[in-house]
Design a protein around this motif. Sequence first.
Motif: not given
Length: 108
Positions: A1-4, A21-25, A100-106
Motif C-alpha cells: 500500500m505504501r509503495l503505490g 500503474t500498480g499492475a504495471i509494477m 487484479a483479474e487481468i493480472l491473475e489470468s496473466m
Amino acid sequence: MRLGAGFAGGMRIAETCGAVTGAIMVLGLHRATPESTTAKLREPVYQAVREFMAEFERRNRTLICRDLLDCDIRTEDGMQAAKERGLYKTVCPKMVEDAAEILESMLE
C-alpha cells in the motif's frame, strides 16, 4: 500500500489509472530479472504491459482516470463532484478488480 499510495487518482493528476500503474509494477516484479538492464532484455515485461493494457482498455475503454470517472479530478470542482457522485466507492473498486483479474489470468 505504501509503495503505490501516490498512484491513486491517476497520480493525483487524473492521468493513468492507479490500478493500471500498480499492475504495471506487479508485472515488472514478475517478468523482469536482475539482468533486465536494457530495453531488449526488458521486452518480456513490455509485452506483458502491452497485453495488460489492451485487456484493461477492452474492458473499460480507456486507461485515463478522468475518462474512467467521467470527471476531471484535477480541479477542485471535479474532485468534489467525484466525491458527491461516490465515484471513488463505485468506479475505482471496479478498476482495481479488473486489474487484479487481468493480472491473475496473466500470472497463472
